[in-house]
Each structure stands twice: as C-alpha cells, then as structure tokens.
Design a protein around this motif. Structure first.
Motif, short mmCIF file in Angstrom:
data_model
loop_
_atom_site.label_atom_id
_atom_site.label_comp_id
_atom_site.label_asym_id
_atom_site.label_seq_id
_atom_site.Cartn_x
_atom_site.Cartn_y
_atom_site.Cartn_z
N LYS A 149 0.74 -1.26 0.00
CA LYS A 149 -0.18 0.06 -0.03
C LYS A 149 0.78 1.22 -0.02
N SER A 150 1.93 1.18 0.63
CA SER A 150 2.88 2.36 0.83
C SER A 150 3.41 2.56 -0.56
N LEU A 151 3.65 1.59 -1.28
CA LEU A 151 4.17 1.53 -2.72
C LEU A 151 3.39 2.31 -3.61
N GLY A 152 1.80 1.86 -3.50
CA GLY A 152 1.09 2.67 -4.30
C GLY A 152 0.26 1.51 -5.07
N VAL A 153 0.16 0.22 -4.86
CA VAL A 153 -0.64 -0.77 -5.59
C VAL A 153 -2.16 -0.28 -5.34
N ALA A 154 -3.10 -0.74 -6.36
CA ALA A 154 -4.48 -0.16 -6.35
C ALA A 154 -5.38 -1.39 -5.32
N ALA A 155 -4.71 -2.58 -5.49
CA ALA A 155 -5.48 -3.45 -4.93
C ALA A 155 -4.72 -4.74 -4.61
N GLY A 156 -5.15 -5.86 -3.67
CA GLY A 156 -4.33 -7.03 -3.36
C GLY A 156 -5.27 -8.23 -3.57
N GLN A 157 -4.67 -9.25 -3.46
CA GLN A 157 -5.34 -10.56 -3.82
C GLN A 157 -4.32 -11.82 -2.92
#
Length: 659
Positions: A620-628
């Motif tokens: 999240k700190s890197l800036g990804v939009a979503a996770g799975q």
C-alpha cells in the motif's frame, strides 16, 4: 479541473454574429416603426389643426356659420373624422357623427381645441389614426423588403465565409477532443489545414516528444528490471530472481518439481589462461543450450546462479520427466567443445534434487549442491540425483492425462473457485478471479497449477477455455449485478481463429450489462511474445465492454509498452514478487518500476499472493491499487457462492488485523 466546452469555436462565432445582426435589424425595425407612427401622429395633428382653423374662420364670419352644415360633413368624411362637436358654454351649435363601423372604438384619436377667433367656443373631434386601413404593399414596402433581404443574404454569405476561414480551427479542436479521448496514436500528426498553424505544429512536436519519452521510460524501466533480476551476459535470471521464484513455489500449496545445478569445472584456470572473453563465450554457449532445452517446459526458471554455475527450476514435473530432461541436457552439453584447460570428458557436472511445497529453500539448494559434488567425484561429465523420499507426486503420463480430461470435459465437470481482489483504497471487492479445478478418478481435487501444463501438452487448451468461459457467462447471469468476475484465458487459445470466432459470437449474444462485469486475464510473457497477433483480439474484448487484465507480470522481464498499446485495465504482479516484499528491496524496486510504467495509463496494479499484513502495508505504501491472496480471503467454490447468494464483502484493514 477544467472541462471541455461542448460548443465549437465556429458555432460560437456564427451564433454571435447572427445574434448581433438580428439585434441590429430588430432595433432598426422598432426605431423605424416608432418614427413612422410619430410621423403619422404629427401629420394627423397638423391636418386636424387646419380643419379647426377653417371652422374658426367660418364662425367668425356672420354668414359662414350658416353654411357649416352644407360643406363641413364632406370635409370631415374626407378627413376620416368620425365625430365632431362645436359648442360653447351656452350649448352645442353643431354636431357631426359618421356612420362608419369601427372594430374597436378605443383606437380613435380624440382632440379638444379652443377657437382663437371665437372666444368661448370649442371644438371636440374623434378621428381615425393614420394608416389603420392600410395593408402591406409590395410597391410601398419594396425598398424596406429589399434591404432586409440584402441583409439576410449578406449574413448567410458572411457565415459561410467565416466557417471556411475557421475550418482549420475546427480541425484542431476536433483533434484535441480525440487526444483527450485517448486516441493519441491515431492523431499524432495533424492536418495541414489546421489553424493556427503554430499551435498545430507545437502539438505535433509535443506528441512526438511524449511518445519518445514513453518509449524511453519503458526502456529505462526494462533496464532497471533487467539489471536487477537478469544476468547481463546470458539474459537468464540471476540468483536474486531464482531464489525468489523458488521461495514462492515452495510456499504454494500442492507444488512439486526439481532444482538442477550445472557447474563448469576449472573456471578460475580458464580465466587465467584464456581470458575473460573466451570464458564469457563458453558461458554464453552453455546458456543458449540450456535456454533452448527448457522451452517446452512452462514456468521453468533458468538462472546463472554463480559465475560458472547455472540453476534450473522445473516445477510440476515428475521424477521420470526430470531425469529424462537431465540426460538430454548432459548430451547436449557434451556436444559442446570446451576450450583448454577444460577437459572435454570432465568439464560439466550436474546435480539435481526434488522439492515439494512446504520445504525450506536453503535445504533444497544444499541438497542440489551435495548432488553436484557427488557428480564431481565421478571425474567425468555426469549427473547425480539427491536421494530423498518422494512426497506422493503425480507421475501421470500424457495418455492418463488425456483420458482424465476427456472424462472431465464430457461431463462438464470443471469446478470454478473464486478469490476476491480487494481495493487498497476502500476495501471493496474489485472483482473475483476464477480458478479452475478438476477431480481425478479417485475424487481428489487437482488445482490448475498442476494440470494446466498437461492441458497444453495434450492440446486441450481450447476445450478447457471454452468450458471455463461458458460456465463463467452462465454464472454472471445468476450473480447479483454488482459482482464482477475475471476469467483466465490461455494466449494459445486466443491465437486460434475458430476459438476467437466462437468467443466473439458468445460475447455478442450476452447482454451488455453482463459483459461490463467480465474481465479476461492473459499471462504477460505469452502476450508480449504474440503482441502483434493479440492487438485485434484485445481491441475486440475491450470494444465489447469487457476488461483486459494482464496476469503474472514480472515473471519474465519484458518491455511494458504493451500497457498503453492495448489499453490494459489491470496489471497483476507475479506472486514471487510479493512474497516477503517487506524484506526485499529489489522486489520493491520492481514494483515501483511497474507502477511508474502504468502512471500515464488507466492500468491499475494489483498484488497477487499477499500472505500477511506486513506485505500488504508495504504494498500500500508503494501505491498498488488492490491486493489478492489468503491474507484477505481463501479460495471458495463459485457454486457455493451462487447457492448462498453471497454479497460483495467489504474488508476493513487495521494495524492489529491478523490472518
């Protein structure tokens, strides 16, 4: 944020000029009408003053008053006087009333006059206003009509001339609209008629520089990833990437395979006698042989582990297949003539070991190294396998796999499981990725990671994708309208013309509202390899309303220019990049590079395989939009979701959350 005007510049100017001309005509018309009315009133007043003056003079004459009744009615009738009364304080001495029928008595002009030559006498009269009985006459109004027609014709000619002069401006504005709509490549160079020419040329130059900057950025991102994860001499993976892939494979469930180490003997002596150039040439030749041999095994990782040592990871392969591959590899290497001081019969040694999910990476590499040392003790080109207990691996051959697939396809027995992709912004479900599973003869469930290799080997990729897509479309129609599904499609199937035709027909028969809830996932490596052939297919998928997702991004090091080229919606990072990313700076660098490549496009980056909160916080700190991943939710049967009518779940992330 500024909004684009919905009205063209030419239309604005034409509307402005037309409005000005119409207003001018209206003002002139109103002014002329008022002047015309004023002139009529002045004429009537002057005429009636003359009548009163004549009556005054006749009353002053002792004999004239007696003849009023004889000549005055004719004068009054000719002058459109309806009523007249001559009198004094003593009474009325003469009265006249016409016989005309009036539509409206209120329109009469009334006048009251004191007689100057006969003090005490007065005259009151009512007369018709001027021009009340007149109608439009072409002859009388021809000059005005001609003037108005001339103005209208001049306005039409002026508007057409203005449109012609501003045609270049309209072309430039339309080009700007297309660029804002995302069609930059189609309108990179403007028309010669665009005006102002300086703005058009400046736009051409800026687009060209932007295109070059994007290519340079893509090359720079590829350069970063290449130097981080690839060996510069052979183009194979380096030790960092190999360890990451092996660690990821060991953490996956129901995974097995083999690790093979190939070491060149007497490397230091070769460098001392022949020099680095000759040594690099030998390494390059060995790398080419190994790279060609692993082509028929999907998901295989080839790495230059040390200066004179290569490592190969063969996932999802049986011991029998690994031994066959090792023999073929040794025979191919023995055909290579090494330079002195390497001995042709004792310069190449191979050690291998098998692995299964749950084992430690360090132990696997130690086992492979011990097997390699055992091969070196034999003092000849040879290979040795580390002896360990096999953990129930499936050693099916092609015939058994084909029989199993025939039974599954004929019974339409593919099971679909789903795993949600969770937004990093609000915790909402972005979509649910569908994962195929089948059951063997004993009812044991097999994951796609184990049987997809066999599907490709027996040539059943198209049959598999057809059944999965058909089941997905049927499921979408039963799910709530806020559920979005993402289905994996093999690029091999998309290269088949019959399959593409079938897919197009199926999508065209599906309502648009359903298609907007469907995404197609393809692997990055195969997509880039067949990029030219995939362009029209990607345009068809996006044009029909579906979304395009690129899966396993980062598994191979490729250029990212396809993101803008294909209008990709989501980029899913390979799970090997996510494992323990909080401890691996090189993986964080790779994710930053991918995020930068998607910065000027609509593509969003999704992290796949998130296992714990530390990984998710870093992502999240890197800036990804979503996770799975299992950190959010385990894989669940789609049939169960259809039965229970499960609604999208909102995930709330807290620092104390434990999975």
């Amino acid at each position: 944020m500024r909004k684009v005007s919905g009205m063209k510049l030419t239309n604005r100017l034409v509307a402005f000029v037309t409005l000005i001309v119409i207003c001018a005509i209206f003002i002139v018309f109103v002014g002329g009408a008022l002047s015309f009315r004023k002139l009529g009133q002045d004429y009537l007043t002057h005429y009636l003053d003359g009548i009163v003056e004549v009556i005054d003079q006749e009353l002053a004459d002792p004999q004239g008053s007696q003849g009023l009744s004889r000549w005055l009615p004719k004068l009054l009738k000719a002058s459109n006087v309806i009523e007249l009364e001559v009198g004094s304080d003593s009474g009325v001495i003469y009265a006249f009333k016409g016989l005309q029928k009036l539509p409206d008595p209120n329109i009469l002009h009334e006048g009251y006059y004191q007689l100057e030559q006969n003090p005490g006498f007065y005259v009151t009269l009512k007369s018709l206003p001027p021009y009340t009985e007149f109608t439009y006459s072409i002859g009388a109004m021809s000059s005005i009509s001609l003037a108005i027609m001339t103005i209208i014709l001049g306005l039409v000619w002026g508007v057409n001339w203005l449109r012609q002069q501003l045609q270049g401006s309209e072309l430039l504005e339309e080009r700007g609209r297309m660029i804002l709509a995302g069609r930059v490549e189609e309108h990179a160079v403007g028309d010669e008629k665009e005006w102002p020419a300086t703005a058009s040329l400046a736009l051409d130059q800026m687009i060209a520089e932007l295109k070059d900057a994007r290519q340079e950025r893509s090359r720079f991102d590829t350069f970063i990833r290449t130097h981080t994860f690839l060996d510069q001499l052979t183009g194979a993976a380096n030790r960092v990437l190999f360890d990451s892939r092996l660690q990821s494979a060991l953490q996956d469930q129901e995974t097995h395979g083999a690790v093979i180490l190939i070491r060149l003997a007497d490397w230091d002596e070769l460098l001392a006698e022949q020099g680095k150039e000759q040594a690099d040439e030998l390494i390059h030749d060995v790398g080419m042989i190994l790279s060609n041999l692993i082509q028929r095994y999907p998901d295989t990782v080839l790495s230059r582990y040390f200066d004179a040592e290569f490592a190969i990871m063969l996932p999802q392969q049986s011991v029998k297949e690994v031994r066959l591959f090792t023999n073929q590899m040794l025979n191919a290497l023995e055909r290579l003539l090494p330079p002195p001081p390497l001995e042709p019969d004792n310069w190449c040694h191979i050690g291998l070991t098998t692995f299964a999910s749950g084992e430690r990476r360090g132990r696997i590499m130690d086992e492979a190294d011990m097997a390699l040392r055992s091969a070196q003790l034999q003092a000849s080109n040879n290979w040795f396998a580390f002896k360990k207990e096999q953990q129930g691996e499936d050693a099916r051959g092609s015939v058994r796999w084909r029989t199993l697939f025939d039974a599954v396809f004929n019974a339409n027995a593919i099971d679909l499981y789903q795993q949600p992709v969770i937004s990093a912004l609000d915790g909402e479900v972005v979509h649910r990725e569908l994962l195929a599973r089948i059951k063997d003869e004993n009812g044991v469930q097999i994951k796609a990671s184990r049987f997809m290799t066999a599907v490709e080997q027996v040539g059943y990729t198209v049959r598999m994708d057809k059944q999965v897509i058909s089941k997905t479309l049927a499921s979408l129609k039963q799910l709530p309208p806020d559920e979005v599904l993402s289905v994996n499609v093999n690029v091999t199937s998309l290269l088949e013309r019959d399959f593409v035709r079938w897919l197009r027909d199926e999508l065209l028969q599906t309502p648009r509202m359903v298609l907007t809830r469907l995404s197609f996932e393809v692997t990055e490596g195969a997509l880039v390899k067949h990029l030219d052939a995939m362009r029209p297919i990607a345009r068809m998928i996006v044009g029909l309303g579906c979304k395009l997702v690129v899966d396993q991004a980062g598994r191979t090091i490729v250029s990212t220019h396809y993101i803008k080229d294909l209008n990709v919606d989501f980029i899913k990072l390979h799970r090997s990049l996510i494992r323990e990313i909080n401890l691996r700076q090189e993986n964080q660098l790779f994710v930053r590079s991918m995020l930068g490549a998607c910065g000027d496009s609509r593509a969003q980056v999704i992290a796949v395989g998130v296992e714990n909160e530390k990984e998710w916080n870093v992502l999240k700190s890197l800036g990804v939009a979503a996770g799975q991943g299992r950190y959010f939710a385990p894989e669940m049967s789609l049939a169960k979701q259809l039965t229970e009518d499960v609604k999208p779940t909102k995930f709330l992330f807290r620092s104390s959350h434990k999975k």
